[in-house]
Design a protein around this motif. Structure first.
Motif, short mmCIF file in Angstrom:
data_model
loop_
_atom_site.label_atom_id
_atom_site.label_comp_id
_atom_site.label_asym_id
_atom_site.label_seq_id
_atom_site.Cartn_x
_atom_site.Cartn_y
_atom_site.Cartn_z
N MET A 136 0.85 -1.19 0.00
CA MET A 136 0.00 0.00 0.00
C MET A 136 0.88 1.23 0.00
SD MET A 136 -1.24 -0.20 3.93
CE MET A 136 -0.07 -0.26 5.25
N SER A 137 0.39 2.33 -0.56
CA SER A 137 1.19 3.55 -0.63
C SER A 137 1.12 4.28 0.70
CB SER A 137 0.68 4.45 -1.75
OG SER A 137 -0.58 4.96 -1.39
N ASP A 138 2.10 5.16 0.93
CA ASP A 138 2.02 6.00 2.12
C ASP A 138 0.80 6.88 1.99
OD1 ASP A 138 4.26 5.03 3.22
OD2 ASP A 138 5.57 6.68 2.64
N LEU A 176 -7.45 -0.39 1.76
CA LEU A 176 -7.96 -1.59 1.07
C LEU A 176 -6.81 -2.46 0.56
CD1 LEU A 176 -10.91 0.11 -0.83
CD2 LEU A 176 -11.14 -1.72 0.87
N VAL A 177 -5.76 -1.82 0.04
CA VAL A 177 -4.58 -2.59 -0.36
C VAL A 177 -3.99 -3.31 0.84
CG1 VAL A 177 -2.19 -2.38 -1.17
CG2 VAL A 177 -4.02 -1.18 -2.38
N GLY A 178 -3.97 -2.59 1.97
CA GLY A 178 -3.40 -3.18 3.19
C GLY A 178 -4.12 -4.42 3.66
N VAL A 179 -5.42 -4.54 3.37
CA VAL A 179 -6.16 -5.74 3.78
C VAL A 179 -6.32 -6.72 2.62
CG1 VAL A 179 -7.38 -4.55 5.64
CG2 VAL A 179 -8.41 -4.62 3.35
N GLY A 180 -5.62 -6.46 1.52
CA GLY A 180 -5.63 -7.40 0.40
C GLY A 180 -6.80 -7.28 -0.54
N LEU A 221 -0.13 -3.19 -8.47
CA LEU A 221 1.01 -4.02 -8.07
C LEU A 221 0.53 -5.27 -7.34
CD1 LEU A 221 4.16 -4.15 -7.92
CD2 LEU A 221 3.99 -2.95 -5.72
N GLY A 222 -0.45 -5.08 -6.45
CA GLY A 222 -1.01 -6.22 -5.73
C GLY A 222 -1.71 -7.21 -6.65
N LEU A 223 -2.24 -6.70 -7.76
CA LEU A 223 -2.92 -7.56 -8.74
C LEU A 223 -1.96 -8.12 -9.78
CD1 LEU A 223 -6.10 -5.34 -9.31
CD2 LEU A 223 -6.02 -7.58 -8.16
#
Length: 762
Positions: free
Chosen positions: A1-3, A114-118, A149-151
């Motif tokens: 996740m971004s800052d 949301l990125v942080g929780v996947g 990036l997560g995807l």
């Protein structure tokens, strides 16, 4: 996740109109409002001071009093996000948006949570909505890059980061994650450029140091990678993830002992971490600690019974413990989960070969080749299996395919070189050995093989020097003795000093190189010889040795030490200066008389008395090429002679045929090498594959015929029937890899000639 983009009410005013955070007053009216306002002011101050713990406590307090306070909801979520608690952050930020706070930076922070929780797809949808409000917003584009990036949509992620950095080039996290995306695309050199930009902005960011470590590993710059993992550890402490990364790169560097210590630290923190357990299995495998490897693999299987990697690790442990049937079963389990797993197929084939199931082994090699295509290691091992099946022309073709196969890894280059030597292309093989050592300086087999190839070709000057590099390889270094004491390699005078000469490898090497003891003694030294216990009685006859100790004894005082196989370098041995005077070992007279009586009791009158050894230590790294099944000796045994087994141990596969052959076997009566030497002195001739029996016969000056594979051990050189090391030796070489029948046929003809020379019937 971004800052996440920090937006308090104060800093929002510096870029746009003031953002009003609506307040829903509670039942206590003004007093409650005053308390909330005071808490919010204090929280903002703590947030600006980066005191996240205090800020979070204050915001949580506000939400207790005013659950729908938008400022507290959003900034408490932001603080949680900054603390790495995305699970708590996401619903807080989502609630603030639901209540009306829908600025681009608010969307960016929600996407980061949301990125942080996947929830990468949801994060992408949030950023898409935000970009409709502001298409070039840096934080939104950076958050969009994180979602992509997560995807694993790496090209799109890079484009999003580029959009963010075009407007706001001072974002270290965006540069760092752009580097991660480039590395994932197989562009590590480009990734380094982005990561260096990130570190110029924030030189202490641990995530960037970790990513730079990963990227340097991809570039095989492992020392630098380890340094960056260590820099991250300074900031983050010894986390399981960082200990894993450090342990893996140490293993790749050939520093498996250090790696294991680091990984064990990680396992103390996270005993059930599967990545750490597997990485420790790799280090244990490299260290050949098979029992511990088996335990770790079983721990991993207890956590995940379907782990292919754990089954392969278990198979490797069992294979190293010579529990071949169990190893084959473990590899079969791995293949049941991952049918196209090349290592499992290859190693299963190795286990099956050890069980004599050559057809099944060949099937597994073919299976692996169908996945890996032109792999030199698979092609070489398939060739050896074809040799064992007696399909010599096909084996030669497979060796040729292995020699032509593309190879870039150290192991691939090493195996291709081995295949080239089977074809007699030793100069080309030497270049591949050199390249393998360049690719992996810790590849022990490649290091030794480069030296041995030079020695085989008669280049003793470079060969002995190169042979000293064996100590840089992990697998040899583990067994090095007396490394903490001064090493003598011939440079300094030894007169008046005590020099310890010590065995380092097999019985045959000890028997061959113990001859140098008298040369050391001739320089004025007192010589102590340290050897395996089974050799000590025989080596008592060696000239120039003051004392012989076994490796289990306490070591007497000494000034200098030298491994036996370093003595040719110490004496600058060339083909013309090999100390070849034999015999330099003598059988004990009393034992010899006992064996004369035993042999006379069983020998046929006026017939040749021939000692036989057809297989060596099954754990020898070239055993499948140098040993042959007892049944292959049948053409010799048909001759009218007395044949005596010189092997104290006979493999299971050979016992029945040996018992039915008429070959005399003294079994357990051969207590040690001194007994074998006494027996050999009663015989007319010894015929043996390349085992310690050859060296024993040669050292005692007895006639010995040596049966050699197509690519022989270095000491037998090339294209000659004699040996500079043993004047009484005669060499019989394979002309095709594995073609023992041809060798045995020539030995049979020579044996007939020898019998006729003595006037004996055959």
């Amino acid at each position: 996740m971004s800052d996440p983009l920090v937006r308090t009410q104060a800093n929002a005013q510096s870029q746009s109109q003031p953002t009003a955070f609506p307040f829903a007053p509670g039942p206590s009216g003004g007093a409650m409002r005053a308390a909330v306002d005071d808490a919010l002011r204090n929280a903002r101050t703590r947030l600006e001071q980066n005191d996240l713990v205090s800020a979070r406590r204050l915001y949580e307090g506000v939400l207790t009093m005013a659950p729908d306070n938008i400022e507290a909801l959003h900034l408490c979520g932001l603080v949680c996000l900054r603390q790495g608690d995305a699970v708590r952050a996401e619903p807080l930020i989502a609630r603030s948006m639901h209540l009306g706070l829908r600025q681009p930076w608010n969307f960016a922070n929600h996407a980061a949570a949301l990125v942080g929780v996947g929830r990468h797809h949801d994060a992408l949808a949030v950023t898409d909505a935000a970009l409709k409000l502001d298409a070039v917003h840096p934080a939104v584009n950076a958050a969009r890059g994180d979602a992509l990036l997560g995807l694993e949509r790496f090209d799109e992620a890079i484009a999003a980061y580029d959009a963010a950095l075009q407007r706001a080039p001072g974002q270290p996290t965006a540069w760092s994650r752009r580097g991660a995306a480039l590395r994932s695309l197989g562009r590590p050199a480009d990734a380094l450029i982005s990561l260096d930009r990130a570190l110029k902005i924030d030189s202490g960011d641990p995530a960037t140091h970790i990513e730079r470590g990963h990227t340097l590993r991809a570039l095989e710059r492992r020392d630098e990678a380890l340094h960056h993992y260590q820099l991250a550890t300074v900031v983050c402490g010894k986390t399981p993830a960082l200990l894993h990364d450090s342990g893996v790169v140490l293993t790749e560097m050939g520093r498996a002992t250090e790696a294991l210590a680091v990984l064990d630290e990680g396992l103390k923190l996270a005993p059930h971490d599967k990545k750490l357990l597997y990485a420790s299995c790799v280090a244990l495998d490299q260290l050949h600690l098979r029992e511990e490897l088996l335990q770790r693999a079983d721990r991993l299987l207890a956590l995940d019974r379907n782990s292919t990697a754990a089954w392969v690790a278990r198979g490797n442990a069992l294979l190293g413990l010579d529990r071949h049937a169990e190893a084959a079963q473990a590899y079969s389990e791995a293949l049941a989960h991952t049918p196209e797993h090349v290592d499992a197929s290859r190693n299963c084939a190795a286990a099956l070969r050890s069980l004599g199931r050559f057809e099944d082994a060949l099937e597994h090699y073919e299976r692996a080749l169908s996945v890996a295509s032109v792999n030199p290691e698979l092609l070489y091992n398939r060739a050896v299996t074809l040799q064992q099946l007696g399909r010599y022309d096909e084996a030669l073709t497979s060796h040729a395919e292995a020699a032509r196969a593309p190879a870039e890894t150290a192991q691939g280059l090493y195996t291709r070189a081995v295949a080239l030597q089977q074809l007699g292309e030793h100069e080309t093989a030497l270049r591949d050995y050199e390249r393998a050592c360049e690719r992996d300086p810790h590849h022990g087999a490649a290091r030794r093989s480069e030296a041995y190839c030079r020695l085989l070709m008669g280049d003793f000057e470079k060969g002995w020097k190169q042979h000293e590099a064996r100590w840089n390889a992990t697998d040899v270094l583990l067994n090095r003795r007396h490394a903490d004491r001064p090493l003598w390699l011939g440079a300094e005078p030894v007169a008046g000093k005590t020099v310890l000469l010590h065995a380092e490898q097999g019985y045959g090497d000890t028997l061959q190189f113990c001859r140098y003891a008298s040369l050391v003694q001739a320089q004025g030294a007192t010589v102590i010889l340290e050897v395996p216990a089974g050799l000590a009685p025989l080596l008592g006859s060696l000239h120039g040795v003051s004392r012989i100790v076994s490796e289990a004894d306490s070591t007497p005082a000494f000034d200098l030490q030298c491994p036996l196989m370093s003595l040719p370098l110490a004496f600058r041995t060339t083909l013309d200066t090999v100390p070849a005077e034999t015999p330099y070992l003598l059988a004990d007279a009393e034992r010899r008389e006992i064996w004369v009586q035993r042999v006379e009791a069983i020998a046929k009158p006026r017939r040749l008395k021939v000692g036989l050894a057809w297989s060596g230590n099954p754990r020898h790294n070239n055993d499948e090429n140098r040993s042959l099944p007892f049944a292959a000796l049948a053409p010799l045994l048909a001759l009218d002679a007395t044949f005596v087994c010189l092997q104290p141990q006979v493999r299971e596969r050979d016992r029945e045929a040996l018992a039915a052959s008429g070959v005399v076997s003294f079994g357990d009566v051969l207590a040690d090498f001194a007994d074998t030497a006494a027996l050999v002195e009663t015989l007319d001739l010894v015929i043996s594959v390349d085992t310690s029996v050859v060296h024993l016969a040669g050292a005692t000056g007895r006639p010995v015929w040596v049966l050699l594979p197509r690519a022989p051990d270095w000491r037998w050189l090339l294209e000659r029937e004699d040996s500079p090391w043993y004047p009484t030796a005669r060499l019989f070489r394979q002309t095709r890899p594995g073609d023992w029948p041809d060798v045995i046929g020539r030995v049979r003809d020579a044996l007939i000639d020898t019998a006729q020379t003595h006037g004996y019937p055959v």
